[in-house]
Design a protein around this motif. Structure first.
Motif, short mmCIF file in Angstrom:
data_model
loop_
_atom_site.label_atom_id
_atom_site.label_comp_id
_atom_site.label_asym_id
_atom_site.label_seq_id
_atom_site.Cartn_x
_atom_site.Cartn_y
_atom_site.Cartn_z
N SER A 151 -24.11 77.71 15.92
CA SER A 151 -24.18 76.17 15.32
C SER A 151 -25.79 76.24 14.35
O SER A 151 -26.34 76.74 14.54
N ILE A 152 -25.90 74.91 13.23
CA ILE A 152 -26.70 74.92 12.36
C ILE A 152 -27.29 74.49 12.12
O ILE A 152 -26.01 73.57 11.72
N SER A 153 -28.31 73.81 11.52
CA SER A 153 -28.54 72.13 11.17
C SER A 153 -29.73 72.44 10.01
O SER A 153 -30.31 73.45 10.93
N HIS A 154 -29.70 71.29 9.92
CA HIS A 154 -31.28 71.58 8.48
C HIS A 154 -31.16 70.00 7.79
O HIS A 154 -30.37 69.54 7.61
N SER A 155 -32.51 69.94 8.29
CA SER A 155 -33.22 68.22 7.95
C SER A 155 -34.51 68.20 7.05
O SER A 155 -35.67 68.94 7.95
N HIS A 156 -34.82 68.00 6.10
CA HIS A 156 -35.64 68.28 5.06
C HIS A 156 -36.29 68.98 5.16
O HIS A 156 -35.85 70.80 5.07
N GLU A 157 -37.90 69.13 5.89
CA GLU A 157 -38.65 70.70 5.96
C GLU A 157 -37.91 71.54 7.33
O GLU A 157 -39.26 72.65 7.45
#
Length: 208
Positions: free
Chosen positions: A87-93
């Protein structure tokens, strides 16, 4: 190389974080992309999204995979070539991936007041009673992450965050809770773990 850290969720599940300090060009030069990924990258209008996308590939390389080992199904769910769940996630930095022997869903969210303002749209605000504002923001962010993580696991059309996904009462200090999905006349339960990561909340959901 700003690999940030790993968190062991359980014996066969580990989350990994990349702190994005590089620019798009530096990240792009450091990864190998298959044609479909290159096309997807070029279609992104936001440099922040491009960096998040590339940082995920940096994490894969850090763990001994490459972009060529990652594919997406017809509903956009990621899969690894060796059969492990991802599972993958990204947010800002930050970008994050979680790899496991079992099905998992993750979400990474930055702590911000906006989440608290829109909380009535996605959760029962009674869960925020008696908390300081900073704790309300943190708890609302956890609950948003819970619902995002479960949705990533199920990814079915028609699922509503406020109507179908509910979290049981929990304390922030515990770092764990349980949640339920009631949808299409079925009840599914999930074990949740959540962690602070700098100014972010990381949530991992695992079906029971």
């Amino acid at each position: 190389m700003p690999f940030y850290k790993s968190i062991q969720i359980n014996e066969t599940t580990n989350a990994h974080f990349w702190e994005i300090t590089e620019d798009v060009t530096s990240l792009f030069r450091a990864v190998s992309l298959k044609d479909t990924s290159l096309f997807r990258l070029e279609s992104m209008k936001s440099e922040a999204h491009q960096c998040g996308f590339l940082a995920v590939r940096m994490l894969l390389q850090h763990l001994g995979y490459t972009d060529f080992d990652l594919s997406y199904d017809e509903v956009g769910k990621p899969h690894l070539i060796d059969g492990k769940h991802i599972s993958i996630s990204h947010s800002h930095e930050f970008s994050a991936i979680c790899i496991s022997d079992v099905i998992i869903g993750i979400d990474l969210e930055k702590l911000k007041e906006k989440t608290l303002k829109i909380a009535p749209r996605f959760m029962d605000v009674n869960h925020l009673e008696g908390l300081e504002v900073s704790e309300q923001i943190e708890k609302a962010t956890v609950i948003w992450g819970v619902k995002e993580s479960i949705f990533k696991i199920k990814n079915e059309k028609g699922i509503s965050f406020p109507e179908h996904i509910s979290e049981r009462t929990f304390d922030l200090k515990d770092g764990i809770c349980t949640a339920e999905l009631r949808f299409n006349n079925q009840l599914e339960t999930f074990s949740i773990q959540f962690y602070p990561v700098e100014a972010y909340i990381f949530v991992c959901a695992i079906p029971n």
